[in-house]
Design a protein around this motif. Structure first.
Motif, mmCIF file in Angstrom:
data_model
loop_
_atom_site.group_PDB
_atom_site.id
_atom_site.type_symbol
_atom_site.label_atom_id
_atom_site.label_comp_id
_atom_site.label_asym_id
_atom_site.label_seq_id
_atom_site.Cartn_x
_atom_site.Cartn_y
_atom_site.Cartn_z
ATOM 1 N N CYS A 81 0.801 -1.265 -0.099
ATOM 2 C CA CYS A 81 -0.045 0.079 -0.095
ATOM 3 C C CYS A 81 0.801 1.274 -0.036
ATOM 4 N N THR A 82 0.478 2.191 -0.560
ATOM 5 C CA THR A 82 1.087 3.471 -0.708
ATOM 6 C C THR A 82 0.198 4.776 -0.619
ATOM 7 N N VAL A 83 0.726 5.699 0.348
ATOM 8 C CA VAL A 83 -0.323 6.849 0.078
ATOM 9 C C VAL A 83 0.131 8.056 -0.743
ATOM 10 N N VAL A 84 -0.455 8.641 -1.408
ATOM 11 C CA VAL A 84 -0.058 9.520 -2.205
ATOM 12 C C VAL A 84 -1.209 10.809 -2.287
ATOM 13 N N ASP A 85 -0.692 12.186 -2.685
ATOM 14 C CA ASP A 85 -1.301 13.106 -2.849
ATOM 15 C C ASP A 85 -2.160 12.934 -4.021
ATOM 16 N N VAL A 86 -3.234 13.822 -3.965
ATOM 17 C CA VAL A 86 -4.071 13.797 -5.188
ATOM 18 C C VAL A 86 -4.074 15.332 -5.906
ATOM 19 N N PRO A 87 -3.238 15.577 -6.814
ATOM 20 C CA PRO A 87 -3.335 17.019 -7.305
ATOM 21 C C PRO A 87 -4.717 17.286 -8.018
ATOM 22 N N PRO A 88 -5.038 18.667 -8.174
ATOM 23 C CA PRO A 88 -6.209 19.162 -8.624
ATOM 24 C C PRO A 88 -6.873 18.585 -9.877
ATOM 25 N N LEU A 89 -5.883 18.203 -11.034
ATOM 26 C CA LEU A 89 -6.274 17.383 -12.184
ATOM 27 C C LEU A 89 -6.798 16.254 -11.847
ATOM 28 N N LEU A 90 -5.994 15.413 -11.054
ATOM 29 C CA LEU A 90 -6.204 13.949 -10.739
ATOM 30 C C LEU A 90 -7.662 13.951 -9.945
ATOM 31 N N ARG A 91 -7.626 14.808 -8.875
ATOM 32 C CA ARG A 91 -9.132 15.049 -8.351
ATOM 33 C C ARG A 91 -10.374 15.158 -9.157
ATOM 34 N N GLU A 92 -10.171 16.164 -10.240
ATOM 35 C CA GLU A 92 -11.549 16.382 -11.009
ATOM 36 C C GLU A 92 -11.501 15.354 -12.085
#
Length: 259
Positions: free
Chosen positions: A98-109
């Protein structure tokens, strides 16, 4: 697709299945596994993911990559998820843990848009292009350090899981050694071998991880006191060293603006 059970659509011939689910606060998804790899994004709230070899705390507006066929459980704290269930053959680069990652605005949308797809969405045109782009964006993400390892030995694993359930600054190596019926030196040596760090360092990191869900409803000063730090400044410094961001960035007011 929203609030649909994966088993009802897992048979659909699509490499990527987007699902969105709303969970009651405190809901526990007990031990289970998926045939597909999972990208689990918490649009709101905090998730705590357990596997046999570690615990991953997922702050608000972040995500965790879960490998296919990995037994895990998830505690949902005020969470609305947007998940992608991905055929393993489509993502040979997927991490093995398992790996925690940030979610940039483009990916979120992109995730929010994909959650409106039907299971048999068209592979041609916009929907197919969007799911392909989703995998490209995920492949480019860097891991975040929101986890602690769990020793393989049963007695050490039990000590760690009990501590994660109730972090206490007063717990010492001597207490753990007594509970494991061995000397402090033997306990420390075994623990280092299995986790790569000392019990004291591990407990300090576990306390910092415990701060993430607490910060949803409590101030930095209150969390610092509950976790046994002498001052809020000391807590802030330790948290920032460990995770690269100050705890004030994880309060409700801050994270609500990211969703």
């Amino acid at each position: 697709m929203k609030n649909i059970v994966l088993d009802d659509v897992d048979h659909v011939d699509r490499a990527v299945l987007p699902l969105g689910t709303d969970y009651p606060d405190g809901h526990l998804l007990d031990w289970h596994e998926h045939r597909r790899a999972q990208f689990l994004y918490g649009a709101t709230g905090v998730m705590v993911v357990d596997t046999a070899d570690g615990t991953w705390t997922v702050p608000p507006a972040r995500a965790v990559l879960i490998p296919a066929a990995t037994p895990h459980r998830v505690r949902m704290l005020g969470v609305s998820t947007r998940s992608l269930y991905v055929e393993p053959a489509a993502v040979p680069w997927w991490p093995r843990r398992c790996t925690v990652v940030d979610v940039p605005p483009l990916l979120r949308e992109l995730l929010l848009s994909a959650s409106d797809f039907t299971a048999d969405y068209s592979l041609a045109g916009r929907e197919g292009a969007l799911t392909t782009l989703l995998l490209h964006e995920i492949a480019a993400l860097a891991p975040l350090p929101f986890h602690v390892g769990i020793p393989a030995s049963g007695d050490l694993a039990d000590l760690c899981r009990a501590y994660l359930a109730a972090p206490d600054v007063g717990v010492t190596n001597a207490e753990w050694a007594a509970r494991a019926s061995q000397s402090e030196r033997s306990l420390t040596r075994r623990f280092r071998t299995e986790t790569g760090e000392s019990p004291a360092v591990w407990r300090a990191r576990a306390r910092l991880l415990a701060a993430v869900p607490l910060l949803r409803t409590a101030s930095v000063t209150q969390v610092a006191g509950r976790l046994g730090y002498a001052t809020p400044a000391a807590f802030t410094a330790a948290f920032t060293r460990a995770f690269g961001l100050p705890p004030s960035r994880f309060g409700t007011a801050r994270t609500a603006s990211r969703t």
